[in-house]
Design a protein around this motif. Structure first.
Motif, PDB file in Angstrom:
ATOM      1  N   LYS A   6       0.830  -1.205   0.000  1.00 30.12           N
ATOM      2  CA  LYS A   6       0.000   0.000   0.000  1.00 30.12           C
ATOM      3  C   LYS A   6       0.865   1.255   0.000  1.00 30.12           C
ATOM      4  O   LYS A   6       0.590   2.223  -0.721  1.00 30.12           O
ATOM      5  CB  LYS A   6      -0.916  -0.015   1.234  1.00 30.12           C
ATOM      6  N   ALA A   7       1.950   1.249   0.795  1.00 30.88           N
ATOM      7  CA  ALA A   7       2.846   2.407   0.874  1.00 30.88           C
ATOM      8  C   ALA A   7       3.563   2.628  -0.456  1.00 30.88           C
ATOM      9  O   ALA A   7       3.670   3.763  -0.939  1.00 30.88           O
ATOM     10  CB  ALA A   7       3.858   2.201   1.995  1.00 30.88           C
ATOM     11  N   LEU A   8       4.040   1.546  -1.065  1.00 30.79           N
ATOM     12  CA  LEU A   8       4.735   1.665  -2.349  1.00 30.79           C
ATOM     13  C   LEU A   8       3.793   2.108  -3.464  1.00 30.79           C
ATOM     14  O   LEU A   8       4.186   2.853  -4.366  1.00 30.79           O
ATOM     15  CB  LEU A   8       5.380   0.328  -2.725  1.00 30.79           C
ATOM     16  N   ASN A   9       2.550   1.656  -3.393  1.00 31.13           N
ATOM     17  CA  ASN A   9       1.583   1.989  -4.440  1.00 31.13           C
ATOM     18  C   ASN A   9       1.315   3.486  -4.511  1.00 31.13           C
ATOM     19  O   ASN A   9       1.013   4.018  -5.581  1.00 31.13           O
ATOM     20  CB  ASN A   9       0.277   1.230  -4.200  1.00 31.13           C
ATOM     21  N   THR A  10       1.436   4.179  -3.363  1.00 34.12           N
ATOM     22  CA  THR A  10       1.212   5.632  -3.369  1.00 34.12           C
ATOM     23  C   THR A  10       2.329   6.375  -4.098  1.00 34.12           C
ATOM     24  O   THR A  10       2.169   7.549  -4.442  1.00 34.12           O
ATOM     25  CB  THR A  10       1.110   6.181  -1.930  1.00 34.12           C
ATOM     26  N   CYS A  11       3.454   5.689  -4.327  1.00 33.21           N
ATOM     27  CA  CYS A  11       4.603   6.326  -4.982  1.00 33.21           C
ATOM     28  C   CYS A  11       4.708   5.983  -6.468  1.00 33.21           C
ATOM     29  O   CYS A  11       5.489   6.626  -7.182  1.00 33.21           O
ATOM     30  CB  CYS A  11       5.903   5.900  -4.296  1.00 33.21           C
ATOM     31  N   VAL A  12       3.974   4.973  -6.918  1.00 29.84           N
ATOM     32  CA  VAL A  12       4.140   4.475  -8.283  1.00 29.84           C
ATOM     33  C   VAL A  12       3.865   5.556  -9.327  1.00 29.84           C
ATOM     34  O   VAL A  12       4.639   5.740 -10.278  1.00 29.84           O
ATOM     35  CB  VAL A  12       3.233   3.246  -8.528  1.00 29.84           C
ATOM     36  N   SER A  13       2.772   6.300  -9.149  1.00 29.98           N
ATOM     37  CA  SER A  13       2.409   7.340 -10.121  1.00 29.98           C
ATOM     38  C   SER A  13       3.504   8.393 -10.224  1.00 29.98           C
ATOM     39  O   SER A  13       3.883   8.808 -11.327  1.00 29.98           O
ATOM     40  CB  SER A  13       1.082   8.008  -9.723  1.00 29.98           C
TER      41      SER A  13
END
Length: 295
Positions: A217-224
């Motif tokens: 979840k934390a990494l997903n916020t950085c993908v964009s």
């Protein structure tokens, strides 16, 4: 390729319209949807505004050349266009750095996220990014007004770029050649290095999280944000590489690369955030379904 200008204008016009619609929709969503009134989306609004600025700065002269074969531009208008183009490029790098700082605070210190990145602090960061870019580009643009231009007055692009204009000057342009290199290394490269090291710290923090779901979840916020960084800096490197080492490449390659640099990031940024961010997706669905609900 004058005979093909009308055909070339079709994909460019479609791209311009897509950029205006995509970034305009993001700004509309962030303004009207209270769920998006967070620092992350305020920085995204700054990025969308910058992309719109780049597009609206280059679009008029490009379409005038392709549609009307209008090939002339006054000195003042040309220098102003060059100023805004280069300033907005520095602004985009600065906004991406600010967005990296936002993700760094959100993941490294989530409990103090809203107290650190207040609305006032976000505004100060935005003004700082804009001021840095505006002041750093000003010296070379001011000097353009002082130069005599006794050579050919033909530019190689359908918009004015500083490196294109100084080739026409009959004066000592040493400062105008060296200063942009210093600016690029001192700002754009430094921005990239800070972003890179901030993500090393972010990754270190994420790896220390026990739960696999929380890590994802934390990494997903950085993908964009990472995708937008890659899109911007890969095009910067590509354009720099062509200008420095592609002197013998066909002129059409230089032209094509410049269009990719100015059009690809503004086109891709709203696409990336629309695909990878659930809050943006939900906002778009609410925006599209609103008229139907009234009926």
């Amino acid at each position: 390729m004058e005979k093909a200008h009308h055909w070339i204008s079709i994909p460019l016009l479609v791209t311009y319209i897509s950029i205006l619609l995509g970034n305009g929709t993001l700004l509309l969503l962030i303004r009207n949807d209270h769920n998006l009134h967070e620092p992350m989306y305020y920085f995204l609004a700054m990025l969308a505004t910058t992309d719109l600025g780049v597009t609206l700065t280059t679009m008029p002269t490009v379409l005038r050349v392709l549609w009307l074969n209008h090939r002339e531009i006054g000195h003042a208008a040309c220098f102003s266009q060059a100023y805004f183009i280069h300033t907005l490029s520095i602004v985009e790098s600065g906004v991406l750095l600010a967005m990296a700082y936002d993700r760094f605070i959100a993941i490294r210190n989530p409990l103090r996220y809203t107290s650190i990145l207040t609305n006032t602090q976000v505004m100060k960061i935005g003004l700082g990014v804009l001021t840095r870019a505006a002041l750093s580009i000003m010296p070379i643009i001011i000097r353009l007004h002082w130069f005599p231009y006794c050579r050919s007055h033909v530019l190689s692009h359908a918009f004015c770029l500083h490196q294109d204009i100084i080739k026409l000057a009959c004066a000592d342009i040493t400062f105008n050649r060296l200063y942009p290199v210093v600016v690029v290394f001192a700002m754009v490269l430094l921005d990239f290095l800070i972003i890179f090291f901030s993500y090393i710290l972010i990754l270190k923090t994420v790896m220390s999280i026990a739960s696999r779901e929380e890590r994802a979840k934390a990494l997903n916020t950085c993908v964009s944000h990472i995708c937008c960084i890659l899109v911007f800096y890969v095009t910067v490197v590509g354009l720099t590489f062509i200008h420095r080492f592609g002197k013998h490449a066909p002129h059409v390659v230089h032209i094509t690369m410049s269009y990719i640099y100015f059009l690809f990031p503004p086109f891709m940024n709203p696409v990336i955030y629309s695909i990878k961010t659930k809050q943006i997706q939900s906002g778009i669905l609410r925006l599209v379904s609103r008229p139907h609900s009234r009926v």
